[in-house]
Design a protein around this motif. Structure first.
Motif, mmCIF file in Angstrom:
data_model
loop_
_atom_site.group_PDB
_atom_site.id
_atom_site.type_symbol
_atom_site.label_atom_id
_atom_site.label_comp_id
_atom_site.label_asym_id
_atom_site.label_seq_id
_atom_site.Cartn_x
_atom_site.Cartn_y
_atom_site.Cartn_z
ATOM 1 N N LEU A 29 7.997 31.620 -66.546
ATOM 2 C CA LEU A 29 7.834 30.178 -66.656
ATOM 3 C C LEU A 29 8.653 29.455 -65.603
ATOM 4 C CD1 LEU A 29 6.692 27.803 -68.321
ATOM 5 C CD2 LEU A 29 8.705 27.969 -69.770
ATOM 6 N N GLU A 30 7.958 28.649 -64.822
ATOM 7 C CA GLU A 30 8.646 27.748 -63.920
ATOM 8 C C GLU A 30 8.179 26.356 -64.333
ATOM 9 O OE1 GLU A 30 9.363 27.221 -59.178
ATOM 10 O OE2 GLU A 30 8.139 28.891 -59.834
ATOM 11 N N PRO A 31 9.004 25.645 -65.135
ATOM 12 C CA PRO A 31 8.536 24.389 -65.737
ATOM 13 C C PRO A 31 7.911 23.429 -64.721
ATOM 14 C CG PRO A 31 10.671 24.993 -66.624
ATOM 15 C CD PRO A 31 10.383 25.968 -65.515
ATOM 16 N N GLY A 32 6.731 22.931 -65.076
ATOM 17 C CA GLY A 32 6.057 21.977 -64.212
ATOM 18 C C GLY A 32 5.355 22.605 -63.018
ATOM 19 N N THR A 77 7.189 21.884 -70.705
ATOM 20 C CA THR A 77 8.558 22.228 -70.317
ATOM 21 C C THR A 77 8.955 21.459 -69.060
ATOM 22 O OG1 THR A 77 7.662 24.171 -69.185
ATOM 23 C CG2 THR A 77 8.604 24.534 -71.361
ATOM 24 N N GLY A 78 7.975 21.206 -68.177
ATOM 25 C CA GLY A 78 8.249 20.383 -66.996
ATOM 26 C C GLY A 78 8.682 18.988 -67.399
ATOM 27 N N GLY A 79 7.976 18.417 -68.396
ATOM 28 C CA GLY A 79 8.318 17.086 -68.891
ATOM 29 C C GLY A 79 9.707 17.051 -69.508
ATOM 30 N N PRO A 94 7.765 16.286 -77.773
ATOM 31 C CA PRO A 94 7.114 17.323 -76.963
ATOM 32 C C PRO A 94 5.585 17.257 -77.041
ATOM 33 C CG PRO A 94 8.776 18.299 -78.414
ATOM 34 C CD PRO A 94 8.716 16.850 -78.748
ATOM 35 N N ALA A 95 5.055 16.938 -78.225
ATOM 36 C CA ALA A 95 3.601 16.905 -78.384
ATOM 37 C C ALA A 95 2.965 15.842 -77.490
ATOM 38 C CB ALA A 95 3.223 16.663 -79.835
ATOM 39 N N SER A 96 3.745 14.801 -77.139
ATOM 40 C CA SER A 96 3.207 13.726 -76.312
ATOM 41 C C SER A 96 2.987 14.189 -74.878
ATOM 42 C CB SER A 96 4.153 12.528 -76.315
ATOM 43 O OG SER A 96 5.300 12.817 -75.532
ATOM 44 N N GLN A 97 3.579 15.351 -74.528
ATOM 45 C CA GLN A 97 3.443 15.872 -73.169
ATOM 46 C C GLN A 97 2.104 16.582 -72.968
ATOM 47 O OE1 GLN A 97 5.918 15.685 -70.582
ATOM 48 N NE2 GLN A 97 6.390 14.052 -72.022
ATOM 49 N N VAL A 98 1.453 16.931 -74.079
ATOM 50 C CA VAL A 98 0.192 17.666 -73.967
ATOM 51 C C VAL A 98 -0.909 16.702 -73.569
ATOM 52 C CG1 VAL A 98 -1.513 19.032 -75.194
ATOM 53 C CG2 VAL A 98 0.911 19.389 -75.626
ATOM 54 N N GLY A 99 -1.533 16.996 -72.448
ATOM 55 C CA GLY A 99 -2.543 16.070 -71.928
ATOM 56 C C GLY A 99 -3.944 16.485 -72.310
#
Lengths: 163, 95
Positions: A29-32, A77-79, A94-99
């Motif tokens: 994982l490399e966030p973002g 994780t980027g967010g 966190p759920a708000s980051q899901v697009g």
């Protein structure tokens, strides 16, 4: 293999639930930016009941969904990293980051995926324009590439300060 | 610089070559159901013009970078307004 996120940790980050959480583990994982995940395919998956009664094949669109869920982890994780850097982590849901998924392009399904296969999912973020980001995706079973293509995803219009 | 008839003609030909190439790229990469020659140089690409949307803008940005090595940024998206605007931008920014 290094274990970066367990299924429980994934569930804490993205809102998907049974029978639609299609990502078991995140191993890189490399966030973002990019990520590698695993999805173990078992004959007990509910969709095999109908797809198909006499021949179990994982629906290709669900492999894309697995990849999209990994994209949600990388974006999420980027967010979180961004919020940490900006000192606004406490306000972040966190759920708000899901697009949303907005485009599927140039996708090939090279061979069927069947019970017993372990999908190795790979996503790599490319260019962003406004809320949209283009992501190169691929899925492997062992050394064989089974899916490749490009997914475009959108941030939620209300998420983040940019745009 | 003194503009001779020959140099003006050469410039015009170069320009037409570029706009023709941009049109072909747009039609090919966005799988548009239209002949490239039917796109006019000042026709708006988005909305009522050619009918492109923001998802196409992302794809177009990537293929302009691939084909011409010219980067588009969020704050200069107006260069995607028409073929002419795009050609101006590419000419200015290609080394």
């Amino acid at each position: 293999m290094k274990r970066i996120m367990t299924a429980d940790e994934i569930r804490n980050l993205i809102p998907h639930r049974w029978p639609f959480l299609l990502l078991d583990r995140v191993v890189e994982l490399e966030p973002g930016k990019s990520g590698t995940g695993l999805k173990n395919v078992t004959v007990s998956e509910p969709y095999f009941q109908g797809h198909f009664p006499s021949e179990s094949i994982m629906p290709g669109v669900l492999i894309l969904e697995s990849l999209a869920q990994l994209i949600a982890v990388v974006a999420g994780t980027g967010g979180i990293e961004e919020a940490k850097a900006a000192g606004t982590l406490e306000e972040l849901d966190p759920a708000s980051q899901v697009g949303y998924l907005v485009a599927i392009r140039d996708v090939k399904f090279m061979r069927p995926v069947v019970p017993g296969d372990q999908l190795e999912l790979k996503v790599s973020f490319g260019r962003s324009v406004g809320l949209l980001t283009m992501v190169k995706v691929a899925a492997y079973v062992g050394k064989d590439k089974v899916v490749e293509g490009t997914l475009s995803v959108s941030k939620r219009p209300d998420a983040g300060s940019e745009a | 610089m003194l503009l001779t008839y020959a140099s003006v003609k050469e410039q015009a030909e170069k320009r037409r070559e570029l706009t023709t190439r941009i049109k072909a790229i747009i039609v090919d990469r966005l799988s548009l159901d239209i002949e490239p020659e039917l796109i006019t140089d000042d026709q708006p690409l988005f909305g009522r013009g050619l009918g492109l949307d923001s998802i196409d803008a992302l794809e177009l940005t990537v293929c302009i970078e691939d084909e011409f090595g010219v980067t588009l940024y969020d704050d200069n998206m107006e260069v995607l307004g028409s073929i002419n605007k795009l050609a101006d931008y590419i000419t200015e920014n290609m080394e």
